[in-house]
Design a protein around this motif. Sequence first.
Motif, short mmCIF file in Angstrom:
data_model
loop_
_atom_site.label_atom_id
_atom_site.label_comp_id
_atom_site.label_asym_id
_atom_site.label_seq_id
_atom_site.Cartn_x
_atom_site.Cartn_y
_atom_site.Cartn_z
N ILE A 54 -13.76 -22.83 38.64
CA ILE A 54 -15.07 -23.59 38.38
C ILE A 54 -15.51 -24.15 39.55
O ILE A 54 -16.59 -24.03 39.71
N VAL A 55 -14.60 -24.55 40.42
CA VAL A 55 -14.89 -25.21 41.80
C VAL A 55 -15.67 -23.99 42.71
O VAL A 55 -16.49 -24.28 43.30
N ILE A 56 -14.93 -22.84 42.54
CA ILE A 56 -15.40 -21.83 43.39
C ILE A 56 -16.81 -21.43 42.86
O ILE A 56 -17.76 -20.89 43.79
N ILE A 57 -17.01 -21.19 41.67
CA ILE A 57 -18.38 -20.82 40.91
C ILE A 57 -19.12 -21.97 41.33
O ILE A 57 -20.47 -21.54 41.80
N LEU A 58 -18.87 -23.19 41.30
CA LEU A 58 -19.86 -24.24 41.57
C LEU A 58 -20.14 -24.32 43.04
O LEU A 58 -21.39 -24.31 43.42
#
Length: 66
Positions: A54-58
């Motif tokens: 999720i952090v990488i996508i954000l």
Amino acid sequence: MQNNKEVKTVGIGFVDAMTLLFIALKLTGHITWSWIWVLSPIWISISFLAILAIVIILIGRWADRL
């Protein structure tokens, strides 16, 4: 022709070892934890990977806006 294939094997990982250890301790009666905690190495590592994804996508979406 010479065949230079290299085979790499990977042993049991830390999470797998902890899970097997906790299951063995639970089944032999050495610990009285609930099964949710016995299997916690699995769900904690899955949760960590999900949060990381999720952090990488954000960060990717944020970088596209710049």
